[in-house]
Design an enzyme around this catalytic site. Sequence first.
Site: not given
Length: 396
Positions: A186, A214, A244
């Site tokens: 990340s 991610h 996310k």
Amino acid sequence: MTSKVLHSFLEKNIDDLKERGLYNEIDPVQGANGPVIEINDKKLINLSSNNYLGLATDNRLKEVAKKAVESHGVGAGAVRTINGTLDLHIELEKKLAEFKGTEAVISYQSGFNCNMAAISAVMDKNDAILSDELNHASIIDGCRLSKAKIIRVNHSDMDDLRNKAKEAVESGKYNKVMVITDGVFSMDGDIAKLPEIVEIAEEFDLITYVDDAHGSGVLGKGAGTVKHFGLQDKVDFQMGTLSKAIGVIGGYVAGKAELIDWLKVRSRPFLFSTAVSPADAAASTKAVELLMESTDLNERLWENSNYLKEGLKNLGFDIGDSETPITPCVIGDEKDTQKFSKRLYEEGVYAKSIVFPTVPRGTGRVRNMPTAAHTKEMLDDALKIYEKVGKEMGLI
């Protein structure tokens, strides 16, 4: 009466953080967290959100969330194992399993909860975990909670992983050995070497665990890092987040049906914490459906990412070796990093400073997160501001 000892501890340590440029100030956003945000009545180009695909403000998700509130209420009302499992949670898990290419999925309240839940449900004091040194904090905490022996592996160093795996397995001291890694790291945006990791895992019969917070929605045409490499049948745990790229809140673990069954009876956040709201479950399901129907948002994300990366690199900024939309501008000194972020803010760009302990000392950076919702005009405006502030501070 407030404890004098506590007051002294807090005052001393907060002052110390401020002095060293490590104190993080929280900036409340007025309104939605989109490509442009408003903080303290100031409009800013937002380059700090994890809302990769712009789905957090997507009208299609809003509509299904509203309908779920009307039909199911605002809360699940209980933990999943009593009567907090709604039909909406089952629909979400079925859709995620289809999306990830696995037999089953269990969903949780957050990605952090996933790592706290799943690692400690399978690993214990008689086991060992091979963990990449740059793994996310939630992985580190999940490993600690399990009480397994944590063996730190040099970042993406396959020789080190093989040597430590061999030593751990051949020592005979552990019942089980797990290798655990982020799919996408990340802070630097690099991708785990999953094919090599899986090869080593097969050689030494290691349990494989990939935190793809991610990577999901970003790699593999949106399906994630594991599917990007075609390894969905070779990875035991695929952890993902709904907070996310999916644009909502929550997390999940995907894998074999027997693993998911075990997590449902042994993972503590599932057993002892109320389920995500009906609106969140419904909106997440809709987001996954959109990603399965079209790759348009994913393609736009990568187009914007490559555009911003090229622009920052051409200006002379150090953007590291990112392979994903995560685009750091490495400044180094913590105080300089905080100053750079503040000046960007003053000029109209919100790019939050990230310093120790989130990243190693001396590697402070602002992390840029371009999304599918940004326009080229927004990115051009941001690059002009980067150029102005970078030259002003002597960084480029």
